[in-house]
Design an enzyme around this catalytic site. Structure first.
Site, PDB file in Angstrom:
ATOM      1  N   ASP A  80      17.442 -51.295  17.439  1.00 12.00           N
ATOM      2  CA  ASP A  80      16.246 -51.313  16.506  1.00 12.00           C
ATOM      3  C   ASP A  80      14.815 -51.985  17.303  1.00 12.00           C
ATOM      4  O   ASP A  80      14.080 -51.889  16.261  1.00 12.00           O
ATOM      5  CB  ASP A  80      16.790 -52.394  15.192  1.00 12.00           C
ATOM      6  CG  ASP A  80      17.787 -51.787  14.512  1.00 12.00           C
ATOM      7  OD1 ASP A  80      18.075 -50.628  14.494  1.00 12.00           O
ATOM      8  OD2 ASP A  80      18.410 -52.632  13.633  1.00 12.00           O
ATOM      9  N   LYS A 100      12.820 -55.703   8.369  1.00 15.31           N
ATOM     10  CA  LYS A 100      12.761 -54.279   8.170  1.00 15.31           C
ATOM     11  C   LYS A 100      13.865 -54.096   7.119  1.00 15.31           C
ATOM     12  O   LYS A 100      14.788 -54.827   6.824  1.00 15.31           O
ATOM     13  CB  LYS A 100      12.989 -53.457   9.309  1.00 15.31           C
ATOM     14  CG  LYS A 100      14.398 -53.716  10.124  1.00 15.31           C
ATOM     15  CD  LYS A 100      15.474 -53.070   9.530  1.00 15.31           C
ATOM     16  CE  LYS A 100      16.624 -53.286  10.661  1.00 15.31           C
ATOM     17  NZ  LYS A 100      18.062 -52.913   9.673  1.00 15.31           N
TER      18      LYS A 100
END
Length: 286
Positions: free
Chosen positions: A136, A11
């Site tokens: 996350d 990401k």
């Protein structure tokens, strides 16, 4: 036994603002997560004896401390299943790079084992379990680019542009805890009130502290900044810049290859993990 093989994508934090610090020491954030079509790969095989065994060792990470093993055991414990799994990891993403390697591996493990163990768990439940493993993890479980608030767990889907990225990987591992405890870290960015979230006039509040502590990151930002706006993702160390085509991104990476290590990847608002899972579900139902 047949293996289930799934990706664990990287990401980027397209920007990251720190808006405050909570009483428990965690920081309140606002950020936009987007996925890359680049990442680790995990394979899973069912065990009937309840044992969780990760067959791929990572230097300096004990087996039982690995987020993959912790995710598997947490799901096992909370679901009550008596099944186990053999797990193999092909590690591509750097540790301490700010591109979500450990969190993504954990999310892929949760989704894969929920599928393999035939658990009736929805995304909400898996994301809540994932949050206990790391802030996350939920965005990887949900698999859609998102505007995140709180410690990063309050997610609103967004659809930013999907350019090609050059991602530089400085040969340092940045400690998230070290950066968040840095005395000069900006902790008072104003929360955004505009929707949709503006892409301009944004930054990564962690970047100055990391640049000060790690000259390798500063050098990567300067090198890539000669070609496009360069920014750090997460708490570093990786640095990225957007390009309109793969050819242009490849050209820039080649020009930087004598002094920098990195890769080229396409930005994606739906993670390659979720695209693969959807194709598996379609195959099994047809």
């Amino acid at each position: 036994m047949e293996k289930l093989t799934l990706p664990a994508p990287a990401k980027l934090n397209l920007w990251l603002h720190i808006t405050g610090r909570r009483a428990d020491g965690y920081h309140e954030l606002e950020t936009v997560f987007q996925f890359l079509d680049h990442g680790d790969e995990l394979s899973f095989s069912l065990r009937e004896d309840g044992v969780i065994r990760l067959h791929s060792e990572i230097a300096d990470v004990p087996h039982d401390s690995n987020l993959i093993v912790r995710a598997a055991r947490k799901l096992q414990e909370q679901s009550g299943t008596r099944l186990g799994a053999d797990i193999w990891l092909h590690k591509v993403l750097p540790m301490g790079g700010g591109i979500g390697g450990g969190s993504s591996d954990a999310a892929t493990t949760l989704l894969a084992l929920a599928h393999l163990w035939q658990l009736d768990w929805n995304e909400d439940r898996l994301a809540a379990l994932g949050l206990a493993l790391g802030a996350d993890v939920p965005v990887f479980v949900r698999g859609h680019a998102a505007f995140a608030q709180g410690v990063g767990e309050q997610l609103t889907p967004v659809d930013p542009a999907e350019p090609w990225y050059v991602v530089l990987v400085p040969q340092v591992s940045v400690s998230t805890a070290e950066i968040f405890s840095h005395p000069e870290l900006t902790r008072d960015s104003l929360p955004l009130k505009m929707r949709p979230v503006p892409e301009g006039n944004s930054r990564n509040d962690c970047q100055p502290a990391v640049e000060q502590r790690y000259p390798e990151v500063r050098n990567a930002l300067i090198s890539l900044g000669k070609f496009t706006e360069a920014r750090m993702t997460g708490t570093g160390s990786c640095v990225f810049g957007a390009f309109p085509s793969k050819a242009e991104a490849d050209r820039v990476l080649a020009l930087l290859s004598e002094t920098q290590t990195g890769f080229v990847a396409k930005g994606s608002n739906v993670s390659m993990l979720h695209r693969k899972l959807q194709s598996l579900i379609k195959k099994s139902s047809s």
